[in-house]
Design a protein around this motif. Structure first.
Motif, PDB file in Angstrom:
ATOM      1  N   GLY A   1       0.829  -1.210   0.000  1.00 45.54           N
ATOM      2  CA  GLY A   1       0.000   0.000   0.000  1.00 45.54           C
ATOM      3  C   GLY A   1       0.862   1.259   0.000  1.00 45.54           C
ATOM      4  N   ALA A   2       1.898   1.275   0.846  1.00 45.08           N
ATOM      5  CA  ALA A   2       2.765   2.456   0.934  1.00 45.08           C
ATOM      6  C   ALA A   2       3.560   2.648  -0.357  1.00 45.08           C
ATOM      7  CB  ALA A   2       3.710   2.319   2.128  1.00 45.08           C
ATOM      8  N   ILE A   3       4.049   1.539  -0.943  1.00 47.92           N
ATOM      9  CA  ILE A   3       4.819   1.673  -2.193  1.00 47.92           C
ATOM     10  C   ILE A   3       3.899   2.165  -3.320  1.00 47.92           C
ATOM     11  CG2 ILE A   3       6.240   0.462  -3.898  1.00 47.92           C
ATOM     12  CD1 ILE A   3       7.015  -1.533  -1.703  1.00 47.92           C
ATOM     13  N   TRP A   4       2.649   1.678  -3.316  1.00 46.53           N
ATOM     14  CA  TRP A   4       1.689   2.115  -4.328  1.00 46.53           C
ATOM     15  C   TRP A   4       1.466   3.629  -4.249  1.00 46.53           C
ATOM     16  CZ3 TRP A   4      -3.676   3.367  -3.000  1.00 46.53           C
ATOM     17  CH2 TRP A   4      -4.425   3.764  -4.116  1.00 46.53           C
ATOM     18  N   ILE A   5       1.215   4.134  -3.030  1.00 46.30           N
ATOM     19  CA  ILE A   5       0.986   5.565  -2.851  1.00 46.30           C
ATOM     20  C   ILE A   5       2.227   6.353  -3.253  1.00 46.30           C
ATOM     21  CG2 ILE A   5       0.626   7.328  -1.081  1.00 46.30           C
ATOM     22  CD1 ILE A   5      -1.247   5.284   0.304  1.00 46.30           C
ATOM     23  N   ASN A   6       3.380   5.817  -2.883  1.00 44.40           N
ATOM     24  CA  ASN A   6       4.653   6.433  -3.209  1.00 44.40           C
ATOM     25  C   ASN A   6       4.861   6.497  -4.727  1.00 44.40           C
ATOM     26  OD1 ASN A   6       7.085   7.529  -2.578  1.00 44.40           O
ATOM     27  ND2 ASN A   6       8.139   5.564  -2.427  1.00 44.40           N
TER      28      ASN A   6
ATOM     29  N   THR B   1      -5.732  10.869   5.491  1.00 42.64           N
ATOM     30  CA  THR B   1      -6.434  10.045   6.472  1.00 42.64           C
ATOM     31  C   THR B   1      -7.417   9.107   5.785  1.00 42.64           C
ATOM     32  OG1 THR B   1      -6.214  11.791   8.109  1.00 42.64           O
ATOM     33  CG2 THR B   1      -7.872  10.103   8.546  1.00 42.64           C
ATOM     34  N   LEU B   2      -8.178   9.632   4.823  1.00 46.58           N
ATOM     35  CA  LEU B   2      -9.136   8.789   4.110  1.00 46.58           C
ATOM     36  C   LEU B   2      -8.403   7.692   3.333  1.00 46.58           C
ATOM     37  CD1 LEU B   2     -12.183   8.483   3.561  1.00 46.58           C
ATOM     38  CD2 LEU B   2     -11.809   9.686   1.420  1.00 46.58           C
ATOM     39  N   LEU B   3      -7.254   8.061   2.771  1.00 45.16           N
ATOM     40  CA  LEU B   3      -6.451   7.096   2.025  1.00 45.16           C
ATOM     41  C   LEU B   3      -6.021   5.952   2.953  1.00 45.16           C
ATOM     42  CD1 LEU B   3      -5.322   6.807  -0.812  1.00 45.16           C
ATOM     43  CD2 LEU B   3      -3.345   8.139  -0.122  1.00 45.16           C
ATOM     44  N   LEU B   4      -5.554   6.312   4.143  1.00 45.80           N
ATOM     45  CA  LEU B   4      -5.124   5.288   5.100  1.00 45.80           C
ATOM     46  C   LEU B   4      -6.303   4.410   5.519  1.00 45.80           C
ATOM     47  CD1 LEU B   4      -3.054   3.998   6.971  1.00 45.80           C
ATOM     48  CD2 LEU B   4      -3.454   5.837   8.614  1.00 45.80           C
ATOM     49  N   LEU B   5      -7.444   5.036   5.826  1.00 49.81           N
ATOM     50  CA  LEU B   5      -8.627   4.263   6.211  1.00 49.81           C
ATOM     51  C   LEU B   5      -9.046   3.321   5.084  1.00 49.81           C
ATOM     52  CD1 LEU B   5     -10.776   7.021   7.982  1.00 49.81           C
ATOM     53  CD2 LEU B   5      -9.695   5.038   9.078  1.00 49.81           C
ATOM     54  N   ASN B   6      -8.939   3.813   3.839  1.00 43.95           N
ATOM     55  CA  ASN B   6      -9.337   2.981   2.702  1.00 43.95           C
ATOM     56  C   ASN B   6      -8.371   1.799   2.527  1.00 43.95           C
ATOM     57  OD1 ASN B   6     -11.290   2.799   0.421  1.00 43.95           O
ATOM     58  ND2 ASN B   6      -9.409   2.854  -0.787  1.00 43.95           N
ATOM     59  N   VAL B   7      -7.078   2.027   2.724  1.00 46.32           N
ATOM     60  CA  VAL B   7      -6.108   0.920   2.628  1.00 46.32           C
ATOM     61  C   VAL B   7      -6.421  -0.140   3.690  1.00 46.32           C
ATOM     62  CG1 VAL B   7      -3.684   0.300   3.013  1.00 46.32           C
ATOM     63  CG2 VAL B   7      -4.235   2.212   1.526  1.00 46.32           C
TER      64      VAL B   7
ATOM     65  N   ASN C   1       6.157   1.591   7.600  1.00 43.14           N
ATOM     66  CA  ASN C   1       5.090   1.735   6.620  1.00 43.14           C
ATOM     67  C   ASN C   1       3.915   2.521   7.160  1.00 43.14           C
ATOM     68  OD1 ASN C   1       5.894   0.357   4.048  1.00 43.14           O
ATOM     69  ND2 ASN C   1       6.589  -1.070   5.620  1.00 43.14           N
ATOM     70  N   LEU C   2       3.691   2.428   8.469  1.00 44.28           N
ATOM     71  CA  LEU C   2       2.684   3.320   9.037  1.00 44.28           C
ATOM     72  C   LEU C   2       3.164   4.759   8.901  1.00 44.28           C
ATOM     73  CD1 LEU C   2       1.347   1.476  12.200  1.00 44.28           C
ATOM     74  CD2 LEU C   2       0.137   2.005  10.084  1.00 44.28           C
ATOM     75  N   PHE C   3       4.461   4.960   9.070  1.00 43.71           N
ATOM     76  CA  PHE C   3       5.036   6.293   8.869  1.00 43.71           C
ATOM     77  C   PHE C   3       4.768   6.786   7.447  1.00 43.71           C
ATOM     78  CE2 PHE C   3       8.696   8.600   7.114  1.00 43.71           C
ATOM     79  CZ  PHE C   3       8.679   9.740   7.889  1.00 43.71           C
ATOM     80  N   TYR C   4       5.022   5.903   6.463  1.00 47.27           N
ATOM     81  CA  TYR C   4       4.770   6.312   5.077  1.00 47.27           C
ATOM     82  C   TYR C   4       3.299   6.590   4.832  1.00 47.27           C
ATOM     83  CZ  TYR C   4       9.425   5.145   3.367  1.00 47.27           C
ATOM     84  OH  TYR C   4      10.760   5.126   3.143  1.00 47.27           O
ATOM     85  N   LEU C   5       2.433   5.736   5.423  1.00 47.63           N
ATOM     86  CA  LEU C   5       0.999   5.854   5.158  1.00 47.63           C
ATOM     87  C   LEU C   5       0.359   6.941   6.008  1.00 47.63           C
ATOM     88  CD1 LEU C   5       0.124   2.048   5.003  1.00 47.63           C
ATOM     89  CD2 LEU C   5      -0.176   3.670   3.139  1.00 47.63           C
ATOM     90  N   TRP C   6       1.080   7.372   7.059  1.00 47.11           N
ATOM     91  CA  TRP C   6       0.454   8.281   7.993  1.00 47.11           C
ATOM     92  C   TRP C   6       0.191   9.645   7.377  1.00 47.11           C
ATOM     93  CZ3 TRP C   6      -1.518   6.289  12.182  1.00 47.11           C
ATOM     94  CH2 TRP C   6      -2.112   7.151  13.099  1.00 47.11           C
ATOM     95  N   PRO C   7      -1.027  10.157   7.508  1.00 49.98           N
ATOM     96  CA  PRO C   7      -1.331  11.482   6.983  1.00 49.98           C
ATOM     97  C   PRO C   7      -0.374  12.523   7.572  1.00 49.98           C
ATOM     98  CG  PRO C   7      -3.308  10.429   7.825  1.00 49.98           C
ATOM     99  CD  PRO C   7      -2.181   9.549   8.176  1.00 49.98           C
ATOM    100  N   ARG C   8      -0.005  13.489   6.768  1.00 52.50           N
ATOM    101  CA  ARG C   8       0.838  14.619   7.153  1.00 52.50           C
ATOM    102  C   ARG C   8       2.334  14.318   7.155  1.00 52.50           C
ATOM    103  NH1 ARG C   8      -3.680  16.699   9.565  1.00 52.50           N
ATOM    104  NH2 ARG C   8      -3.851  14.886  10.900  1.00 52.50           N
ATOM    105  N   TRP C   9       2.755  13.034   7.296  1.00 55.11           N
ATOM    106  CA  TRP C   9       4.185  12.768   7.411  1.00 55.11           C
ATOM    107  C   TRP C   9       4.790  12.225   6.121  1.00 55.11           C
ATOM    108  CZ3 TRP C   9       4.445   9.967  12.795  1.00 55.11           C
ATOM    109  CH2 TRP C   9       4.193  10.930  13.806  1.00 55.11           C
TER     110      TRP C   9
END
Lengths: 198, 198, 198, 198
Positions: free
Chosen positions: A56-61, B75-81, A184-192
């Motif tokens: 998921g994180a690599i996809w967003i990246n 945040t929505l992106l993370l919730l969706n993942v 990966n939570l760091f990568y996925l985390w909003p704002r960071w």
């Protein structure tokens, strides 16, 4: 080949790889107590969660990077195919990781194997960005030079962190798994994460 | 990341998860009477139908929600993942459910396991809607406040129903399976489900 | 839910189901003569080819139908989900068919099982078209009434042919398999199939 | 059926087939030394890399061809379905190749089997191009006649090379595998492959 076609194909591989992860979780065999067996499968659940967050994180990246890439050439296409080759491979080290923790032996080698694949994935991410951004070869010409450098630094963080996790895994495999989750939570985390850089 | 990209990726995961369900149905081993074996596989067929309806209903529901969501944030992106992580997991509890009914033991734990995953999926659906709709953060500003509240109430129904089904499953697993089918036919049924709210 | 979204999701399920067929062909076990084993797998290759043509023809047919459908309602959506449920199920009867011909026993029941699933798929195709076309409920209002009736007759051909093949299978399973191939080559054949009706 | 729909469906099959390759790599069984087992799986890794490059190159080639094709008719559709039938089959010869090198016997037959499938794929690529380009039947009327002939010659190279590799495989299977890798790196290599012809 334009960027939207490349992204659509890449998205397909990401979506399939992430959904195939579940096939590595095997139903308990007959003649067992199902409730207890479902609990004992925790390494499989853990490995599933880790790899789902990783992909998921690599996809967003990947999207964040291609947001700035406006053209594709043969070299970027080749780098992207090799990158996807490693992404699509992830269900295997995931299953190895689950198996090692299930057995209770060989966790260091399994976690280091997993982490080394992620390190190589991170190296390809960097190679793609450096190739595309070099003298604005394939990226948006309006992207600020400062931003290009900032993204280059950010992309470096991934493979370095995973290389360290690979060494950690050989000694403390549990700590390495914890690092995978936190990273990966760091990568996925909003704002960071990377996405926070608009 | 825009909503259409997020929806396309989510659609991919839905389509793959729903199509992988069939892989859990195993061909009868040699040295058996094929006709009788095909009949004895009824728990696998039943579990296949239940999960196909479940994922189909969640997919339609996902679209109904994103019909009103006009922007995506981190945040929505993370919730969706995390939501997709549970959807893609469904082939496993489906196989466990089929196995338990095939064995004729442990049906309560298998049905409760299945139902509890659906409960958590329902909780994530609610979290996504509440986050997106809170003070019209990510939803269409022209959506009537009455409609926003109505959708919030409707989304609540799912996890509550599945939480009740989880308790029922521990006592009467058959009744729980019947509830899964009825619930999802209800969602998929023209005029009644979420889609009926234009 | 608009038609393009429904078609994209359906296309995904078609593409995945057609590509999963290969997973039912198992690599010969160790301690066998590979060349001979690869030849003995001919029932698996045959079943693969049959089901690939079947799903390919249904996919093209699905597009031909949705070419005339301009709106989707809840009923059509439900019928389409049930239709896809049977398409995605096809890898299983395919594997059963291959297994029966490999064993050399139970071919009639396997071929009839396969054929009966295709019959039900054909019934759903008819249900979808009849529902959509009834009083031009969901189809293009400019479509000639003569054409609507012609398509209705054409769609009827499929389930009738497969119902006959089901009966044939119980007596002459080989002939039924030949019928599957001929029927789908007929559908896929340029100038003859549904596509030839512009 | 327009070209973009056909390409999207084909892309789906390519993406799924390429991602399913990993499922053929099996986790080492319990009661083995994991590190040693992971190393002994090198034939599986090698076969994975070869087939990933093969499918990647065919995918890019498919796009290069459809870049010039502006219309689809029934014959091209049928040829494309048969072409995809062979692409989607590739995970099986890939697994056979890995198994043979793992056993250390039957490598010639496995490599020749693999190579002959690729030869047939190449023949279909040529059939598609020749059918579409014949008297500009389906291709862009502005494409220079010289370019059409050049592409025809280029497409011929593939099946001839794989036919030679099939013969080589029967004598020197290792050399054939090396040829597969070199051929596909050649196709994927920037500036040389089909893509380099703008």
């Amino acid at each position: 080949m334009n960027t939207s076609r490349l992204e659509a194909f890449s998205d397909g591989v990401f979506a399939i790889a992430i959904t195939l992860l579940v096939l590595e979780i095997k139903v308990p065999p007959p003649d067992t107590v199902l409730g207890a067996e479902l609990l004992q499968l925790w390494p499989s659940y853990l490995a599933y969660v880790v790899s789902f967050l990783v992909i998921g994180a690599i996809w967003i990246n990947h999207h964040a990077m291609f947001h700035h890439i406006v053209r594709v050439d043969g070299t970027l296409l080749l780098l992207n195919v090799l990158h996807l080759m490693l992404i699509a491979f992830l269900p295997f080290p995931t299953a190895v990781l689950a198996e090692a923790f299930h057995r209770g032996t060989d966790e260091p080698i399994a976690a280091a194997f997993y982490s080394s694949i992620l390190t190589v994935i991170g190296i390809f991410v960097n190679a793609m960005w450096r190739y595309a951004a070099h003298e604005y070869r394939l990226i948006d010409p309006h992207l600020a030079a400062k931003k290009v450098r900032k993204l280059r630094r950010q992309f470096l963080f991934g493979p370095i962190a995973y290389a360290i996790a690979t060494v950690v895994a050989l000694v403390l495999p549990w700590l390495a798994v914890l690092l995978f989750i936190l990273l990966n939570l760091f990568y996925l985390w909003p704002r960071w994460g990377y996405r926070s850089t608009p």
